[in-house]
Design an enzyme around this catalytic site. Sequence first.
Site, short mmCIF file in Angstrom:
data_model
loop_
_atom_site.label_atom_id
_atom_site.label_comp_id
_atom_site.label_asym_id
_atom_site.label_seq_id
_atom_site.Cartn_x
_atom_site.Cartn_y
_atom_site.Cartn_z
N ARG A 37 0.38 15.16 12.59
CA ARG A 37 0.96 14.78 11.28
C ARG A 37 1.39 16.05 10.53
NH1 ARG A 37 -0.53 9.52 10.10
NH2 ARG A 37 1.30 9.52 8.78
N PRO A 38 2.44 16.72 10.98
CA PRO A 38 2.86 17.97 10.33
C PRO A 38 3.39 17.73 8.92
CG PRO A 38 4.51 17.25 11.89
CD PRO A 38 3.34 16.32 12.07
N VAL A 39 3.49 18.80 8.14
CA VAL A 39 4.05 18.72 6.78
C VAL A 39 5.16 19.76 6.59
CG1 VAL A 39 1.99 17.72 5.71
CG2 VAL A 39 2.21 20.23 5.89
N ASP A 40 5.70 20.26 7.70
CA ASP A 40 6.74 21.30 7.60
C ASP A 40 7.95 20.86 6.79
OD1 ASP A 40 6.98 19.58 9.98
OD2 ASP A 40 8.85 20.65 10.28
N LEU A 41 8.30 19.58 6.88
CA LEU A 41 9.48 19.11 6.13
C LEU A 41 9.19 19.03 4.63
CD1 LEU A 41 10.59 16.26 8.59
CD2 LEU A 41 11.48 18.62 8.44
N ASP A 61 5.20 0.96 12.05
CA ASP A 61 3.96 0.33 11.54
C ASP A 61 3.81 -1.10 12.02
OD1 ASP A 61 3.88 1.97 8.28
OD2 ASP A 61 3.50 2.67 10.32
N ILE A 91 9.09 7.34 16.61
CA ILE A 91 8.58 8.05 15.42
C ILE A 91 7.21 8.65 15.70
CG2 ILE A 91 7.90 7.73 13.01
CD1 ILE A 91 10.20 5.65 12.87
N CYS A 143 -4.31 12.64 13.06
CA CYS A 143 -5.01 11.35 13.11
C CYS A 143 -4.67 10.70 14.45
CB CYS A 143 -4.63 10.46 11.94
SG CYS A 143 -2.93 9.98 11.96
N ARG A 146 -8.55 -0.12 5.25
CA ARG A 146 -7.74 0.93 4.62
C ARG A 146 -6.44 0.35 4.09
NH1 ARG A 146 -7.26 6.61 7.41
NH2 ARG A 146 -5.94 6.69 5.57
N ARG A 170 -4.27 10.99 4.88
CA ARG A 170 -3.06 11.79 5.05
C ARG A 170 -2.15 11.65 3.84
NH1 ARG A 170 1.17 14.56 7.76
NH2 ARG A 170 3.09 13.63 7.04
N LYS A 223 0.85 -1.19 0.00
CA LYS A 223 0.00 0.00 0.00
C LYS A 223 0.89 1.25 0.00
CE LYS A 223 -1.51 1.61 4.11
NZ LYS A 223 -1.25 3.01 4.44
N ASN A 224 1.93 1.25 0.83
CA ASN A 224 2.73 2.46 1.01
C ASN A 224 3.71 2.71 -0.12
OD1 ASN A 224 1.29 2.94 3.26
ND2 ASN A 224 2.90 2.44 4.73
#
Length: 423
Positions: free
Chosen positions: A120-124, A309, A331, A115, A401, A91, A22-23
């Site tokens: 779940r930041p997106v700064d990077l 995971d 993590i 979630c 999912r 996400r 999936k990933n």
Amino acid sequence: MDKLIVHGGTALRGSINISGSKNASLPILAATLLTGEPCIIRRVPDVSDTNYMIQILSALGADVERSSGTVRITCEEVSDRAPYELVRRMRASICVMGPLLARKRRAVVSLPGGCVIGDRPVDLHLRGLEALGAKVEFEGGNLILTAPDGLRGAEIDLRGTHGPTVLGTDNVMMAATLADGQTVIESAAAEPEVLDLANFLNAMGAKIQGAGTRRIVIEGVPELHGTEHTVIPDRIEAGTFMVAAALAGDGVTLRRVCRDHLKSITAALEQSGHCVEFNAAGDVCTLLRNGQTRGVDLVTAPYPGYPTDMQAQMTALLATTPGISVIKDTIFPQRFMHCAELKRMGADIKVDHGTVVVRGVSQLSAAPVMASDLRASAALVLAALTAKGATEISRLYHIDRGYEHIDEKLLMLGAHVERVKDR
Ligand code: EPZ
């Protein structure tokens, strides 16, 4: 909403095929936005996350045909705005941002919500895309990225406080394929799924070296073309069924796995006393009934370390493994939603600031439990396999999912499970 009833106590035997990752599928599907030519992607698992991604791409204007695990997709003309009502549900839809920006020089993507596994930041992601020349604005819950003069190569360090970012590496790598000049990504994520994406991009004509290591070098090219690709096996699904075999197995074989991707999971199971055997090619693994097992200490880490995971699934196994186990998630320090539910089943677990102390008990007992995040839900299914009685797991959509037909695969292994419609 469906629920799963798992009758504990049946030994698992036999073999199943592990699905495509999936990933790996999610960023590879997003990468088709980088070309107007057709792409064919095989072994895309039929799970709701990949279905959402296909819906997002269709809403952007892609032409998509799907037959079983093969997706044929052509993004001839695409919009630069990803639809909020779809993006907010997953996400990972953030990984359309890089390819849209590179293809359209503009991308409008709603900021992903948090979630249950934590912030779940997106700064990077934004650090990397800004370094490539994008202007970032924020309006009405949307990220608006523009690069009217196109993107240009840059030296970027993507390290964050919790280590590398997988989808952030993917986003920057995809955008850099069409940037002018060379991009170097330091502190890149080295997950196999990042390497699979890079292999797909190189097959489209990109010039990427070093994927799968912490340093990736991308030479920008003017355009990319269509290609065909088969997605790597899902190492987290494989790990989940390895734990099922360790918990309740009496000779379980998993086909279509990749031994190299499973080293840290195999090591953890062997450290706990389980016996994992691979064939010479490393694409089939068998777990035999084990003898003495014992608790282990686990610390999650970026690949090739033990995967976050797989933290919940291992906790389910250690809940009935003799001895004390200490599990730390570096993590996602809040990723312990499964512990409260496992305690309802009789597990002896103490959660303390990102660390869990588990004292193995002889057997768990069935209880109505509720799925929360994808991997926490899988952990509850695993725990139910040896629990006394019938465990009802509600909100099964969390599992659907990311696990392709999990109930059918468990039935093939002889488990006594039934999916029922929640009234
Ligand atoms: C990917 O998520 C996976 N999802 C996750 O799997 C997995 O848990 C995660 O990587 C870590 O391995 C997909 O590949 C679709 P990250 P991603 O960016 O890329 C922080 C599953 O169960 N961070 O690698 O979104 C972040 O908060 C899912 O299949 C920032 O600080 O995760 C986390 O602590 C769940 N800023 C750490 O980095 C950023 O801009 C790693 O996150 C981005 C991330």
